[in-house]
Design an enzyme around this catalytic site. Structure first.
Site, PDB file in Angstrom:
ATOM      1  N   GLY A 234      54.875  43.354  45.267  1.00 40.66           N
ATOM      2  CA  GLY A 234      55.492  44.098  46.358  1.00 40.66           C
ATOM      3  C   GLY A 234      56.908  44.560  46.076  1.00 40.66           C
TER       4      GLY A 234
ATOM      5  N   ASN B 169      43.636  43.740  47.618  1.00 39.85           N
ATOM      6  CA  ASN B 169      44.037  42.702  48.566  1.00 39.85           C
ATOM      7  C   ASN B 169      44.817  43.402  49.673  1.00 39.85           C
ATOM      8  OD1 ASN B 169      45.109  40.593  49.981  1.00 39.85           O
ATOM      9  ND2 ASN B 169      46.336  39.774  48.288  1.00 39.85           N
ATOM     10  N   TRP B 170      44.155  43.556  50.818  1.00 45.37           N
ATOM     11  CA  TRP B 170      44.803  44.318  51.901  1.00 45.37           C
ATOM     12  C   TRP B 170      45.878  43.496  52.611  1.00 45.37           C
ATOM     13  CZ3 TRP B 170      40.073  47.183  54.640  1.00 45.37           C
ATOM     14  CH2 TRP B 170      39.508  48.070  53.723  1.00 45.37           C
TER      15      TRP B 170
ATOM     16  N   GLU C  11      51.696  34.167  48.005  1.00 48.92           N
ATOM     17  CA  GLU C  11      52.188  34.202  49.397  1.00 48.92           C
ATOM     18  C   GLU C  11      51.695  32.978  50.164  1.00 48.92           C
ATOM     19  OE1 GLU C  11      50.883  38.198  50.175  1.00 48.92           O
ATOM     20  OE2 GLU C  11      52.416  38.918  48.775  1.00 48.92           O
TER      21      GLU C  11
ATOM     22  N   GLY D  61      47.707  45.209  45.638  1.00 53.57           N
ATOM     23  CA  GLY D  61      48.142  45.019  47.015  1.00 53.57           C
ATOM     24  C   GLY D  61      48.405  46.360  47.685  1.00 53.57           C
ATOM     25  N   GLY D  62      49.664  46.747  47.724  1.00 55.56           N
ATOM     26  CA  GLY D  62      50.068  47.953  48.455  1.00 55.56           C
ATOM     27  C   GLY D  62      49.250  49.193  48.120  1.00 55.56           C
TER      28      GLY D  62
ATOM     29  N   GLU E 177      49.545  36.955  38.581  1.00 57.90           N
ATOM     30  CA  GLU E 177      50.415  37.724  39.459  1.00 57.90           C
ATOM     31  C   GLU E 177      51.828  37.136  39.406  1.00 57.90           C
ATOM     32  OE1 GLU E 177      47.933  39.975  42.600  1.00 57.90           O
ATOM     33  OE2 GLU E 177      48.622  38.104  43.475  1.00 57.90           O
TER      34      GLU E 177
HETATM   35  P1  13P Z   1      51.374  44.577  45.247  1.00 56.24           P
HETATM   36  O1  13P Z   1      50.358  45.385  44.486  1.00 56.24           O
HETATM   37  O2  13P Z   1      51.682  45.141  46.607  1.00 56.24           O
HETATM   38  O3  13P Z   1      52.583  44.294  44.423  1.00 56.24           O
HETATM   39  O4  13P Z   1      50.686  43.160  45.555  1.00 56.24           O
HETATM   40  C1  13P Z   1      50.058  42.469  44.535  1.00 56.24           C
HETATM   41  C2  13P Z   1      49.341  41.339  45.112  1.00 56.24           C
HETATM   42  O5  13P Z   1      49.937  40.379  45.592  1.00 56.24           O
HETATM   43  C3  13P Z   1      47.868  41.377  45.110  1.00 56.24           C
HETATM   44  O6  13P Z   1      47.332  40.151  45.465  1.00 56.24           O
END
Ligand code: 13P
Length: 256
Positions: free
Chosen positions: A174, A9-10, A98, A235-236, A168
């Site tokens: 994050g 997920n960018w 989010e 994510g990151g 999640e």
């Molecule tokens: P991170 O891997 O940056 O914690 O993000 C997870 C996320 O929200 C993927 O949808």
């Protein structure tokens, strides 16, 4: 046997050159013949088509991060499912925390989006997860139950076969704080049990339940070794090839 699934997920990151550059690197590294693991990336809307072109013929499929619940029409600023399918999206992420937190998306809206996405030919990555205060108050399972009940409302067994669930925990997104393998497994086992109670048990058994929240190369293998962790929503660490590929490789090595 559930095929492991690793999705990037960018979020609202990268620009055209970096997005297509990353896609080209992924396409070169992940061939169409990796049957053990399914891989997808979900870039921001403006780069979907260009990233899709760069991924053509590779083993990486394309997903969007959101979609409208409405049919095409007068909805300024929205993007219809039909448009996403038209430019080659296979997936759409729905109900990400989010979107729930910053854009007020409710379970009811998420379920309308899921129905629209499935009707329009997209498969759904449905996100659920508790906040830190909910976990501390011992409410994790009731929160997850309510999110599943609300977000999957109206979906038949057949529709559910085209859904992947991503657990999640909000406190792990994050933050660099990953859920422990026990926390992830316990929540994800609970999700599968819920599905077993409310749907055909064979659908529940076939359902892929991903973990998301600070997944990195260093913790991916241990998470993916859990019986109810069928992949990762990253994510990151999906923004750089050197961070993302080892996670895909960990999934390839995971014995399930
Ligand atoms: P991170 O891997 O940056 O914690 O993000 C997870 C996320 O929200 C993927 O949808």
């Amino acid at each position: 046997m559930r095929r492991l699934f690793v999705a990037g997920n960018w979020k609202m990151n990268l620009l055209q050159t970096s997005a297509t550059g990353l896609a080209a690197q992924l396409a070169a590294a992940i061939s169409a013949e990796i049957p053990a693991v399914e891989v997808a990336v979900c870039p921001p809307f403006p780069y979907l088509a260009a990233v899709g072109a760069a991924l053509a013929g590779s083993g990486v499929s394309l997903g969007a991060q959101n979609a409208s619940q409405e049919k095409p029409g007068a909805f300024t600023g929205e993007v219809a499912v039909e448009m996403l399918a038209d430019i080659g999206c296979r997936w759409v992420i729905l109900g990400h925390s989010e979107r729930r937190q910053f854009y007020g998306e409710t379970d009811e809206l998420v379920s309308r989006k899921a129905l629209a996405a499935l009707a329009g030919g997209l498969d759904v990555i449905l996100c659920v997860g508790e906040s830190l205060s909910q976990r501390q108050a011992g409410q994790t399972e009731t929160v997850l139950d309510a999110q599943l009940l609300g977000s999957l409302r109206g979906l038949t067994d057949a529709a559910l076969r085209r859904v992947v669930i991503a657990y999640e925990p909000v406190w792990a997104i994050g933050t660099g704080v990953t859920a422990t393998t026990e926390q992830a497994e316990s929540a994800q086992k609970h999700l599968r049990n819920w599905l077993e109670k409310h749907y055909n048990p064979s659908v529940a058994q076939a359902m892929r339940i991903l973990y998301g929240g600070s997944v990195k190369a260093q913790n991916a293998a241990a998470l993916l070794a859990q019986p109810n962790v069928d992949g990762a929503l990253v994510g990151g660490a999906s923004l750089k090839i050197e961070d993302f590929l080892p996670i895909v490789q960990a999934a390839q090595m995971a014995k399930k």
